[in-house]
Design an enzyme around this catalytic site. Structure first.
Site, PDB file in Angstrom:
ATOM      1  N   TYR A  57       0.844  -1.206   0.000  1.00 19.41           N
ATOM      2  CA  TYR A  57       0.000   0.000   0.000  1.00 19.41           C
ATOM      3  C   TYR A  57       0.879   1.257   0.000  1.00 19.41           C
ATOM      4  O   TYR A  57       1.522   1.599   0.991  1.00 19.41           O
ATOM      5  CB  TYR A  57      -0.922   0.024   1.215  1.00 19.41           C
ATOM      6  CG  TYR A  57      -1.902  -1.141   1.301  1.00 19.41           C
ATOM      7  CD1 TYR A  57      -2.231  -1.915   0.193  1.00 19.41           C
ATOM      8  CD2 TYR A  57      -2.507  -1.458   2.508  1.00 19.41           C
ATOM      9  CE1 TYR A  57      -3.117  -2.970   0.275  1.00 19.41           C
ATOM     10  CE2 TYR A  57      -3.412  -2.527   2.603  1.00 19.41           C
ATOM     11  CZ  TYR A  57      -3.703  -3.278   1.489  1.00 19.41           C
ATOM     12  OH  TYR A  57      -4.590  -4.328   1.583  1.00 19.41           O
ATOM     13  N   LEU A 205     -17.622  -2.748   2.606  1.00 16.23           N
ATOM     14  CA  LEU A 205     -18.570  -1.739   2.117  1.00 16.23           C
ATOM     15  C   LEU A 205     -18.591  -1.706   0.586  1.00 16.23           C
ATOM     16  O   LEU A 205     -19.054  -0.740  -0.015  1.00 16.23           O
ATOM     17  CB  LEU A 205     -18.192  -0.357   2.669  1.00 16.23           C
ATOM     18  CG  LEU A 205     -18.366  -0.193   4.175  1.00 16.23           C
ATOM     19  CD1 LEU A 205     -17.678   1.091   4.668  1.00 16.23           C
ATOM     20  CD2 LEU A 205     -19.845  -0.184   4.551  1.00 16.23           C
ATOM     21  N   GLY A 206     -18.062  -2.769  -0.030  1.00 17.97           N
ATOM     22  CA  GLY A 206     -18.037  -2.788  -1.499  1.00 17.97           C
ATOM     23  C   GLY A 206     -17.243  -1.627  -2.062  1.00 17.97           C
ATOM     24  O   GLY A 206     -17.640  -0.998  -3.023  1.00 17.97           O
TER      25      GLY A 206
HETATM   26  N1  LIG Z   1      -6.270  -8.449   1.211  1.00 21.92           N
HETATM   27  C1  LIG Z   1      -6.554  -7.751   0.147  1.00 21.92           C
HETATM   28  O1  LIG Z   1      -6.245  -8.128  -0.978  1.00 21.92           O
HETATM   29  C2  LIG Z   1      -7.272  -6.440   0.310  1.00 21.92           C
HETATM   30  C3  LIG Z   1      -7.860  -5.802  -0.795  1.00 21.92           C
HETATM   31  C4  LIG Z   1      -8.535  -4.594  -0.588  1.00 21.92           C
HETATM   32  C5  LIG Z   1      -8.614  -4.055   0.683  1.00 21.92           C
HETATM   33  N2  LIG Z   1      -8.026  -4.697   1.739  1.00 21.92           N
HETATM   34  C6  LIG Z   1      -8.096  -4.146   3.114  1.00 21.92           C
HETATM   35  O2  LIG Z   1      -9.466  -3.960   3.452  1.00 21.92           O
HETATM   36  C7  LIG Z   1      -9.682  -2.614   3.860  1.00 21.92           C
HETATM   37  C8  LIG Z   1     -11.074  -2.166   3.486  1.00 21.92           C
HETATM   38  O3  LIG Z   1     -11.311  -2.322   2.105  1.00 21.92           O
HETATM   39  P1  LIG Z   1     -11.552  -1.105   1.115  1.00 21.92           P
HETATM   40  O4  LIG Z   1     -10.990   0.128   1.689  1.00 21.92           O
HETATM   41  O5  LIG Z   1     -11.108  -1.561  -0.217  1.00 21.92           O
HETATM   42  O6  LIG Z   1     -13.137  -1.013   0.973  1.00 21.92           O
HETATM   43  P2  LIG Z   1     -14.363  -0.669   1.928  1.00 21.92           P
HETATM   44  O7  LIG Z   1     -13.972  -0.750   3.331  1.00 21.92           O
HETATM   45  O8  LIG Z   1     -15.474  -1.506   1.442  1.00 21.92           O
HETATM   46  O9  LIG Z   1     -14.683   0.856   1.501  1.00 21.92           O
HETATM   47  C9  LIG Z   1     -13.775   1.897   1.659  1.00 21.92           C
HETATM   48  C10 LIG Z   1     -14.321   3.124   0.955  1.00 21.92           C
HETATM   49  O10 LIG Z   1     -15.568   3.474   1.541  1.00 21.92           O
HETATM   50  C11 LIG Z   1     -15.516   4.794   2.039  1.00 21.92           C
HETATM   51  N3  LIG Z   1     -16.250   4.788   3.316  1.00 21.92           N
HETATM   52  C12 LIG Z   1     -15.908   4.137   4.445  1.00 21.92           C
HETATM   53  N4  LIG Z   1     -16.839   4.323   5.394  1.00 21.92           N
HETATM   54  C13 LIG Z   1     -17.786   5.121   4.847  1.00 21.92           C
HETATM   55  C14 LIG Z   1     -18.998   5.651   5.326  1.00 21.92           C
HETATM   56  N5  LIG Z   1     -19.437   5.393   6.555  1.00 21.92           N
HETATM   57  N6  LIG Z   1     -19.738   6.443   4.489  1.00 21.92           N
HETATM   58  C15 LIG Z   1     -19.316   6.693   3.222  1.00 21.92           C
HETATM   59  N7  LIG Z   1     -18.161   6.200   2.710  1.00 21.92           N
HETATM   60  C16 LIG Z   1     -17.412   5.420   3.520  1.00 21.92           C
HETATM   61  C17 LIG Z   1     -14.058   5.132   2.198  1.00 21.92           C
HETATM   62  O11 LIG Z   1     -13.902   6.522   2.052  1.00 21.92           O
HETATM   63  P3  LIG Z   1     -12.708   7.421   2.653  1.00 21.92           P
HETATM   64  O12 LIG Z   1     -11.440   6.622   2.537  1.00 21.92           O
HETATM   65  O13 LIG Z   1     -12.703   8.601   1.774  1.00 21.92           O
HETATM   66  O14 LIG Z   1     -13.009   7.716   4.054  1.00 21.92           O
HETATM   67  C18 LIG Z   1     -13.429   4.348   1.044  1.00 21.92           C
HETATM   68  O15 LIG Z   1     -13.565   5.051  -0.153  1.00 21.92           O
HETATM   69  C19 LIG Z   1      -8.551  -1.830   3.187  1.00 21.92           C
HETATM   70  O16 LIG Z   1      -8.287  -0.619   3.844  1.00 21.92           O
HETATM   71  C20 LIG Z   1      -7.398  -2.810   3.268  1.00 21.92           C
HETATM   72  O17 LIG Z   1      -6.784  -2.714   4.544  1.00 21.92           O
HETATM   73  C21 LIG Z   1      -7.371  -5.875   1.562  1.00 21.92           C
END
Ligand SMILES: NC(=O)c1ccc[n+]([C@@H]2O[C@H](COP(=O)([O-])OP(=O)(O)OC[C@H]3O[C@@H](n4cnc5c(N)ncnc54)[C@H](OP(=O)(O)O)[C@@H]3O)[C@@H](O)[C@H]2O)c1
Length: 328
Positions: A57, A205-206
């Site tokens: 990252y 959260l998709g």
């Molecule tokens: N193992 C893997 O291959 C892999 C792949 C992807 C992700 N991950 C991990 O999983 C974590 C979460 O996944 P992700 O970040 O891809 O997706 P997510 O948690 O589904 O969604 C994150 C997104 O949603 C927004 N968000 C979060 N809470 C919100 C709310 N209450 N209202 C409106 N928008 C909201 C965030 O905005 P802001 O950032 O602008 O606040 C960001 O754009 C990552 O941080 C990473 O650590 C792992």
């Protein structure tokens, strides 16, 4: 204040919801380090212990950022990081899981995080060229050396999990799991349960879509990875919005947000499930943590699932190339 309940990933105790830190350095456009560090510290103040990062990252930036954020508070934190993507950002993906690489990657992560051990060390993607026994064997050596406490895999399939777990207990599988990505439910989650491996849903959260925040890609930065993800593509995005509309209706009836309903649904998958929603903002962090208090009846769960039937979801969760790195 510490009113976040505890769940277990294998024998590792963690807060029932973790904080995904990827977006603070990677994938979702420009970030502000000061704001990100404040969000991480606020998470700790509110009782979150599990912080999720990876060496990939921001090419190390995210680990350095977390190191700064938790300095002086190491004992409050379960630090989870990952190795495996050996390419630089923008280069073709190259996964490595050979023993020499595992050792080298761990040293680099420890240095960037500024800590003497990692609490949960994941292989980010399985290396198809290297037997999982070699990779997990090298990870187990890190445990014996005191550099790592618990082991995890990400996007690993059923056979890999069994073979890995036979070498050393695997505490957690981190894979995509949300209302619109339910692939692991049929075969992989049952194997985790059989072996006592905890489940850490990423992108619960998709990638933000299920919160209803995105009705087009217009507002996303040019570099935002969601611009190239099939579910956000023209045509698919419009179809997927109908899921969010139904989710919004259900959320209004329960006086919560669509994002909280989507998260609460994941939280209700089981006591061994610890989602890691990602956010850079304290406001969203608070909103997401409040989802832990949303109680859903069997009827609620059925209604939520009916809002997002698999046939309604338009587009694969990754592009074709990225999907080849998912172990089945
Ligand atoms: N193992 C893997 O291959 C892999 C792949 C992807 C992700 N991950 C991990 O999983 C974590 C979460 O996944 P992700 O970040 O891809 O997706 P997510 O948690 O589904 O969604 C994150 C997104 O949603 C927004 N968000 C979060 N809470 C919100 C709310 N209450 N209202 C409106 N928008 C909201 C965030 O905005 P802001 O950032 O602008 O606040 C960001 O754009 C990552 O941080 C990473 O650590 C792992």
């Amino acid at each position: 204040m510490n009113d976040v309940p505890t769940r277990h990933l294998g024998s590792l105790a963690v807060s029932a919801q973790g904080l995904g830190c990827m977006g603070m350095s990677h994938g979702y456009g420009a970030s502000d380090d000061t704001q990100s560090i404040a969000t991480v510290r606020h998470a700790l103040d509110l009782g979150v212990t599990l912080l999720d990062t990876a060496d990939f990252y921001g090419a190390g930036h995210n680990e350095e950022l977390l190191g700064r954020a938790v300095a002086g508070r190491r004992d409050e934190v379960v630090l989870a990081t990952k190795f495996g993507f050996a390419n630089r950002l923008g280069e073709p993906t190259r996964v490595r899981g050979d023993a020499a690489y595992v050792r080298q990657a761990c040293e680099a992560s420890l240095r960037r995080l500024g800590v003497d051990h990692i609490d949960l060390y994941y292989q980010h993607r399985v290396d198809p060229q290297v037997p999982i026994e070699e990779t997990v064997g090298a990870m187990a050596e890190l445990v014996r050396a005191g550099k790592v406490r618990h082991l995890g895999l990400s996007e690993a399939g059923e056979q890999t999990l069994r073979r890995a777990h036979a070498v050393h207990p695997i505490a957690a599988l981190q894979s995509e799991w949300s209302l619109w990505t339910r692939d692991l439910e049929a075969e992989i989650a049952p194997v985790c349960r059989e072996l006592g491996i905890g489940l850490v849903p990423f992108s619960p959260l998709g990638r933000g879509f299920l919160t209803g925040r995105y009705s087009s890609v217009e507002g996303l930065a040019e570099t935002d990875v969601r611009r190239s993800q099939p579910r956000f593509a023209d045509g698919n995005l419009e179809r997927n919005l109908s899921i969010v509309e139904k989710l919004n209706e259900l959320a209004e009836a329960k006086k919560v947000t669509a994002g909280q309903l989507a998260l609460a649904w994941v939280q209700h998958r089981g006591q061994d499930v610890v989602p890691i929603p990602g956010t850079r903002r304290q406001r969203y962090l608070e909103e997401n943590l409040a989802a832990l208090t949303v109680e859903l009846s069997a009827d609620d769960l059925a209604a939520i699932e009916a809002a997002a039937p698999a046939e309604q979801v338009a587009g694969t969760r990754y592009d074709a190339t990225s999907l080849t790195f998912v172990d089945n």
